[in-house]
Design a protein around this motif. Structure first.
Motif, PDB file in Angstrom:
ATOM      1  N   ASP A  52     -27.324   3.744 -12.630  1.00 23.60           N
ATOM      2  CA  ASP A  52     -27.172   4.862 -11.701  1.00 23.60           C
ATOM      3  C   ASP A  52     -25.693   5.192 -11.514  1.00 23.60           C
ATOM      4  N   LEU A  53     -24.860   4.166 -11.658  1.00 19.97           N
ATOM      5  CA  LEU A  53     -23.415   4.325 -11.544  1.00 19.97           C
ATOM      6  C   LEU A  53     -22.749   3.544 -12.659  1.00 19.97           C
ATOM      7  N   GLU A  54     -21.875   4.222 -13.386  1.00 22.59           N
ATOM      8  CA  GLU A  54     -21.132   3.577 -14.469  1.00 22.59           C
ATOM      9  C   GLU A  54     -19.654   3.883 -14.284  1.00 22.59           C
ATOM     10  N   LEU A  55     -18.839   2.846 -14.318  1.00 23.31           N
ATOM     11  CA  LEU A  55     -17.414   3.050 -14.121  1.00 23.31           C
ATOM     12  C   LEU A  55     -16.600   2.093 -14.958  1.00 23.31           C
ATOM     13  N   ALA A  56     -15.310   2.369 -15.031  1.00 20.94           N
ATOM     14  CA  ALA A  56     -14.373   1.500 -15.728  1.00 20.94           C
ATOM     15  C   ALA A  56     -13.353   0.977 -14.731  1.00 20.94           C
ATOM     16  N   LEU A  57     -13.058  -0.308 -14.827  1.00 18.24           N
ATOM     17  CA  LEU A  57     -11.999  -0.936 -14.047  1.00 18.24           C
ATOM     18  C   LEU A  57     -11.021  -1.589 -15.020  1.00 18.24           C
ATOM     19  N   THR A  58      -9.760  -1.241 -14.875  1.00 20.93           N
ATOM     20  CA  THR A  58      -8.732  -1.775 -15.769  1.00 20.93           C
ATOM     21  C   THR A  58      -7.703  -2.543 -14.962  1.00 20.93           C
ATOM     22  N   ALA A  59      -7.565  -3.821 -15.269  1.00 23.68           N
ATOM     23  CA  ALA A  59      -6.544  -4.641 -14.623  1.00 23.68           C
ATOM     24  C   ALA A  59      -5.224  -4.411 -15.355  1.00 23.68           C
ATOM     25  N   GLN A  60      -4.216  -3.951 -14.614  1.00 23.38           N
ATOM     26  CA  GLN A  60      -2.942  -3.650 -15.251  1.00 23.38           C
ATOM     27  C   GLN A  60      -1.785  -3.873 -14.293  1.00 23.38           C
ATOM     28  N   GLN A  61      -0.600  -3.922 -14.868  1.00 25.78           N
ATOM     29  CA  GLN A  61       0.610  -4.089 -14.079  1.00 25.78           C
ATOM     30  C   GLN A  61       1.111  -2.731 -13.617  1.00 25.78           C
ATOM     31  N   GLY A  62       1.792  -2.720 -12.484  1.00 25.95           N
ATOM     32  CA  GLY A  62       2.343  -1.480 -11.962  1.00 25.95           C
ATOM     33  C   GLY A  62       3.350  -1.796 -10.882  1.00 25.95           C
ATOM     34  N   SER A  63       3.645  -0.823 -10.059  1.00 24.16           N
ATOM     35  CA  SER A  63       4.589  -1.014  -8.958  1.00 24.16           C
ATOM     36  C   SER A  63       4.094  -0.233  -7.747  1.00 24.16           C
ATOM     37  N   ALA A  64       4.494  -0.669  -6.567  1.00 25.81           N
ATOM     38  CA  ALA A  64       4.076  -0.021  -5.329  1.00 25.81           C
ATOM     39  C   ALA A  64       5.220  -0.042  -4.329  1.00 25.81           C
ATOM     40  N   ALA A  65       5.353   1.031  -3.558  1.00 23.15           N
ATOM     41  CA  ALA A  65       6.375   1.114  -2.511  1.00 23.15           C
ATOM     42  C   ALA A  65       5.785   0.499  -1.245  1.00 23.15           C
ATOM     43  N   ILE A  66       6.045  -0.778  -1.039  1.00 25.11           N
ATOM     44  CA  ILE A  66       5.492  -1.495   0.112  1.00 25.11           C
ATOM     45  C   ILE A  66       6.518  -1.607   1.231  1.00 25.11           C
ATOM     46  N   LEU A  67       7.741  -1.990   0.871  1.00 19.45           N
ATOM     47  CA  LEU A  67       8.836  -2.112   1.830  1.00 19.45           C
ATOM     48  C   LEU A  67       9.908  -1.080   1.496  1.00 19.45           C
ATOM     49  N   PRO A  68      10.765  -0.742   2.437  1.00 22.08           N
ATOM     50  CA  PRO A  68      11.879   0.162   2.130  1.00 22.08           C
ATOM     51  C   PRO A  68      12.759  -0.436   1.035  1.00 22.08           C
ATOM     52  N   GLY A  69      13.182   0.403   0.113  1.00 17.51           N
ATOM     53  CA  GLY A  69      14.037  -0.083  -0.969  1.00 17.51           C
ATOM     54  C   GLY A  69      13.288  -0.147  -2.278  1.00 17.51           C
ATOM     55  N   ALA A  70      13.552  -1.177  -3.062  1.00 19.79           N
ATOM     56  CA  ALA A  70      12.984  -1.315  -4.400  1.00 19.79           C
ATOM     57  C   ALA A  70      11.471  -1.443  -4.353  1.00 19.79           C
ATOM     58  N   ALA A  71      10.827  -0.879  -5.362  1.00 18.42           N
ATOM     59  CA  ALA A  71       9.371  -0.991  -5.486  1.00 18.42           C
ATOM     60  C   ALA A  71       8.998  -2.425  -5.846  1.00 18.42           C
ATOM     61  N   THR A  72       7.808  -2.823  -5.426  1.00 21.34           N
ATOM     62  CA  THR A  72       7.309  -4.162  -5.694  1.00 21.34           C
ATOM     63  C   THR A  72       6.429  -4.142  -6.943  1.00 21.34           C
ATOM     64  N   GLN A  73       6.668  -5.079  -7.857  1.00 22.39           N
ATOM     65  CA  GLN A  73       5.832  -5.199  -9.048  1.00 22.39           C
ATOM     66  C   GLN A  73       4.496  -5.812  -8.649  1.00 22.39           C
ATOM     67  N   VAL A  74       3.399  -5.160  -9.019  1.00 24.45           N
ATOM     68  CA  VAL A  74       2.072  -5.589  -8.598  1.00 24.45           C
ATOM     69  C   VAL A  74       1.097  -5.561  -9.770  1.00 24.45           C
ATOM     70  N   TYR A  75      -0.073  -6.155  -9.550  1.00 29.29           N
ATOM     71  CA  TYR A  75      -1.232  -5.953 -10.404  1.00 29.29           C
ATOM     72  C   TYR A  75      -2.181  -5.037  -9.634  1.00 29.29           C
ATOM     73  N   HIS A  76      -2.959  -4.245 -10.342  1.00 22.01           N
ATOM     74  CA  HIS A  76      -3.952  -3.424  -9.649  1.00 22.01           C
ATOM     75  C   HIS A  76      -5.072  -3.042 -10.601  1.00 22.01           C
ATOM     76  N   TYR A  77      -6.198  -2.632 -10.007  1.00 21.91           N
ATOM     77  CA  TYR A  77      -7.336  -2.154 -10.776  1.00 21.91           C
ATOM     78  C   TYR A  77      -7.326  -0.633 -10.804  1.00 21.91           C
ATOM     79  N   ALA A  78      -7.119  -0.057 -11.964  1.00 23.66           N
ATOM     80  CA  ALA A  78      -7.280   1.382 -12.137  1.00 23.66           C
ATOM     81  C   ALA A  78      -8.763   1.658 -12.338  1.00 23.66           C
ATOM     82  N   SER A  79      -9.265   2.732 -11.748  1.00 30.22           N
ATOM     83  CA  SER A  79     -10.704   2.996 -11.794  1.00 30.22           C
ATOM     84  C   SER A  79     -11.003   4.388 -12.333  1.00 30.22           C
ATOM     85  N   GLU A  80     -12.185   4.517 -12.936  1.00 35.56           N
ATOM     86  CA  GLU A  80     -12.656   5.809 -13.438  1.00 35.56           C
ATOM     87  C   GLU A  80     -14.178   5.813 -13.417  1.00 35.56           C
ATOM     88  N   VAL A  81     -14.778   6.828 -12.795  1.00 33.44           N
ATOM     89  CA  VAL A  81     -16.227   6.974 -12.788  1.00 33.44           C
ATOM     90  C   VAL A  81     -16.647   7.646 -14.090  1.00 33.44           C
TER      91      VAL A  81
END
Length: 245
Positions: A52-81
């Motif tokens: 009924d639902l089919e999607l893709a989840l991709t574990a990949q590296q990226g960055s996120a602006a969590i604190l003021p200043g330099a972005a933090t290197q993170v892992y995250h799941y990119a998603s697509e229905v």
């Protein structure tokens, strides 16, 4: 040739895994000669499973602006229905997520792609699903590989979550951002007339350490009282005293 204890246990474990998979009726999981260690070579989608639902989840590296200043290197799941209601998957403006919303009884197919530089697999925390689909560490896939999950949602309404589960790497991967919510609804919940839509807010509280460059600092010493984030190899350290389904 002599049979060592290690070889005997490895081959015995593979035989047991094959019996378990047969008992679950999982036809989409093919084991090759590499399965002596209990690791599936691949998990192609089944021709008889109609999601009924089919999607893709991709574990990949990226960055996120969590604190003021330099972005933090993170892992995250990119998603697509890929099929079904596009509103079932909500990407978040950050490094956590996505939020997957399903109804009890729906059939779900999820294509997991690993674009990290280390092995990974997804565990569906709290869901009642076949063992072969539950993300045991022995099913972890190498960088560049994929795994296909197929299962029917049997749980009653509730907030569940998913996270990586590779042996020895679960804590660091979760700490770096690989985690999302899996929210199930059903008729019983709908009859309660609970707050919904913009009044139904998913809340995740986390504790993180940062260095002077805004990068995550993960060491077992951060949680010595609980044996590291995962608590001596299990979920105790991260979940603390939480109870429930």
């Amino acid at each position: 040739h002599s049979l060592t204890r290690r070889t005997f246990l490895r081959l015995g474990g593979a035989s047991t895994a094959a019996l378990l998979l047969a008992g679950c009726g999982v036809e989409s999981l093919n084991l090759s000669s590499d399965s002596a260690a209990g690791v599936p070579a691949q998990s192609p989608e089944s021709d008889v499973f109609a999601p009924d639902l089919e999607l893709a989840l991709t574990a990949q590296q990226g960055s996120a602006a969590i604190l003021p200043g330099a972005a933090t290197q993170v892992y995250h799941y990119a998603s697509e229905v890929l099929q079904g209601d596009a509103g079932s998957v909500e990407a978040l403006n950050g490094y956590l997520g996505p939020i997957i919303r399903v109804k009890r009884g729906q059939k779900v197919r999820i294509h997991f792609h690993n674009q990290l530089e280390q092995e990974s697999i997804i565990h569906w925390h709290g869901l009642v699903i076949p063992e072969a689909m539950d993300g045991h560490p022995r099913f972890a896939i190498a960088p560049g590989e994929s795994f296909v999950y197929e299962f029917e949602v049997e749980n009653r309404a509730g907030t569940y979550w998913f996270h990586p589960h590779p042996h020895g790497l679960t804590g660091p991967q979760v700490y770096n951002g690989l985690a999302g919510l899996f929210i199930v609804s059903d008729e019983e919940e709908a009859a309660l007339d609970l707050p919904s839509d913009e009044h139904d807010i998913a809340l995740v509280i986390q504790d993180r350490l940062f260095d002077n460059d805004n990068q995550f600092v993960y060491t077992a010493a951060n949680n010595t009282a609980s044996g590291g984030m995962m608590g001596h190899g299990n979920m105790g350290g991260m979940m603390g005293g939480m109870t429930g389904d």
